[in-house]
Design a protein around this motif. Sequence first.
Motif, short mmCIF file in Angstrom:
data_model
loop_
_atom_site.label_atom_id
_atom_site.label_comp_id
_atom_site.label_asym_id
_atom_site.label_seq_id
_atom_site.Cartn_x
_atom_site.Cartn_y
_atom_site.Cartn_z
N UNK A 127 26.71 -24.27 109.58
CA UNK A 127 25.93 -22.97 109.09
C UNK A 127 26.39 -23.70 107.24
N UNK A 128 25.74 -25.64 107.11
CA UNK A 128 25.91 -25.27 105.49
C UNK A 128 24.15 -25.74 106.06
N UNK A 129 23.57 -26.70 104.58
CA UNK A 129 22.11 -27.67 104.35
C UNK A 129 22.17 -28.60 103.83
N UNK A 130 21.46 -29.31 104.98
CA UNK A 130 21.33 -30.53 104.71
C UNK A 130 20.07 -30.72 103.71
N UNK A 131 19.68 -32.08 102.93
CA UNK A 131 18.51 -31.95 102.66
C UNK A 131 18.42 -33.83 102.82
N UNK A 132 17.55 -33.83 103.42
CA UNK A 132 16.83 -35.11 103.65
C UNK A 132 15.82 -35.89 103.41
N UNK A 133 16.45 -36.35 101.89
CA UNK A 133 15.52 -37.47 101.42
C UNK A 133 15.88 -38.55 101.51
N UNK A 134 16.69 -39.49 102.46
CA UNK A 134 16.21 -40.17 102.51
C UNK A 134 16.35 -41.14 104.07
N UNK A 135 16.90 -39.92 104.65
CA UNK A 135 17.00 -40.21 106.14
C UNK A 135 15.57 -40.63 106.42
N UNK A 136 14.80 -41.30 108.00
CA UNK A 136 13.71 -41.56 107.75
C UNK A 136 13.49 -41.15 109.19
N UNK A 137 14.02 -40.93 110.21
CA UNK A 137 14.29 -40.72 111.66
C UNK A 137 13.70 -40.26 111.88
N UNK A 138 12.17 -39.78 112.02
CA UNK A 138 11.92 -38.43 113.11
C UNK A 138 12.13 -37.51 113.91
N UNK A 139 13.33 -37.99 114.43
CA UNK A 139 14.20 -37.20 115.09
C UNK A 139 14.58 -35.93 114.63
N UNK A 151 14.05 -32.38 105.82
CA UNK A 151 13.58 -33.52 105.53
C UNK A 151 11.74 -33.65 104.86
N UNK A 152 12.81 -34.21 103.35
CA UNK A 152 11.52 -33.98 102.84
C UNK A 152 10.39 -35.73 102.47
N UNK A 153 10.96 -36.82 102.35
CA UNK A 153 10.01 -37.50 102.08
C UNK A 153 8.93 -38.08 102.83
N UNK A 154 9.42 -38.92 103.51
CA UNK A 154 8.98 -39.20 104.58
C UNK A 154 9.34 -39.75 106.06
N UNK A 155 9.20 -40.18 107.66
CA UNK A 155 9.35 -40.17 108.14
C UNK A 155 8.57 -41.68 108.98
N UNK A 314 12.52 -41.99 97.21
CA UNK A 314 13.67 -41.56 97.63
C UNK A 314 14.30 -40.70 97.00
N UNK A 315 14.31 -41.23 95.44
CA UNK A 315 14.69 -40.91 94.66
C UNK A 315 14.36 -39.67 94.19
N UNK A 316 12.98 -40.06 94.11
CA UNK A 316 12.00 -38.55 94.20
C UNK A 316 11.97 -37.01 94.25
N UNK A 317 12.54 -37.42 96.21
CA UNK A 317 12.49 -36.85 97.52
C UNK A 317 13.85 -35.91 96.54
N UNK A 318 14.85 -36.18 96.82
CA UNK A 318 16.34 -35.87 96.58
C UNK A 318 16.27 -34.78 94.80
N UNK A 319 15.00 -35.26 94.27
CA UNK A 319 14.96 -34.40 93.01
C UNK A 319 14.07 -33.06 93.37
N UNK A 320 12.87 -33.59 93.91
CA UNK A 320 12.08 -32.72 94.90
C UNK A 320 12.98 -31.20 95.97
N UNK A 321 13.88 -31.86 96.25
CA UNK A 321 14.51 -31.54 97.61
C UNK A 321 15.56 -30.27 96.87
#
Length: 414
Positions: A127-139, A151-155, A314-321
């Motif tokens: 029950x924690x939080x995962x901010x996926x700013x780098x993983x690309x899988x749409x799954x 899932x933040x940046x892209x997929x 990817x770096x920008x996604x880490x910042x924004x998320x």
Amino acid sequence: MTHAITRRGLATAAAGLALPLGRAQGQSQAQGQAPVIRLGVLSDFSGPYRDWSGPTTLACVQQAVAEAMAAHPGLRVELLQADHQNKTDIGANTVRQWFDQREVDAVVDVNNSAVGLAVSGVAREKNKVFLASGASTAALTGAQCSPNTVQWTYDTYMLSKATSTAMVKDGGTAWFFITADYAFGHTIEREARGFIEAAGGKVLGAVRYPFPQTTDFSALLLQAQASGAKVLGLANAGNDTVNAVKQAQEFGLPKRGMKIALMLAYLTDIHTMGLPVAQGLRLTESFYWDLNDRTRAFWGRVRERTGGACPNQMNAGGYAATLHYLKTCAAMGAARAKESGQETVAAMKAMPTDDDCFGQGSIRKDGRKLHPAYLFEVKRPEESKAPFDYYRLVATTPPEEAFRPLAEGGCPLA
């Protein structure tokens, strides 16, 4: 390594010195302060994707922490970092230890889809939080979606759709794929095929190669050339993409009229290739430092932290998320945010997003962050007027079209 960050200690933390966890928690309780929010940056700090993510993503996350604490003086944050080594077991075990022993509240980045899926499962279990700013899988927002994951940046859906659809509309109707023989390559080729055909194009052929053993792409490029295709789609990533492009230039494919579409690439890759090699390439990104005044302002603020390395999407996604997560923690209260990752993610979805990298946006029920996707063409050397001035905008796909429709992903949350 642990970076303990307080308003007075940000510079010290960036240098790698840390306030011990027990002491930080004790001080918080003694002084009646809000508890410390702990973030773990899990990335590739030593392997083949280090230049994509790792240190630069960490620097961007540090920037987000600094900005969030400046905006919310009562917010107290501690950063940890670890290298997943692109191994699922190491990534999962690391975050499990973080959650169980270090009281980490959220994990950021994870630039590996297999590791990302494993981390998402552990975050849900704990029950924690995962901010996926780098993983690309749409799954991550499909059949394996989680109420604890954003899932933040892209997929893979966004990358394949934005690039292939725009290029078909621009006349690139006949394609040939060179595909890395593993899950990511298969997925992005399969999805791109669907979009190419839906747009009125066709795929004349494809060839798969062993990953990561292949460094010589000459035989594969000859097959692509013989196919008569107008577009060569590279369904690979990292050093494979760089090597394939360099060898395609040596074979003269672009001079013969074949455009090269990179299904997953970053500004970092273009910098590695150099404009003489990369000119004319087309690729999709959701962030570019020179896109508008806000993106340029972000690059100006974070430049010193990155040591001059220009952030990619990817770096920008880490910042924004991270920034949106910390805004949410401040709004709901740190103590409450620490109690339930699921409740925190629900609050993140309820709050509109707004940052200098991606502008205004939102997070859907399935955890998919929505923002535009941009198709860029790499400039010729003589067109570049400044360092990292590499892209020309070709097409923009709006958020509601860039990502998979909510009803088609198979996410139970939808």
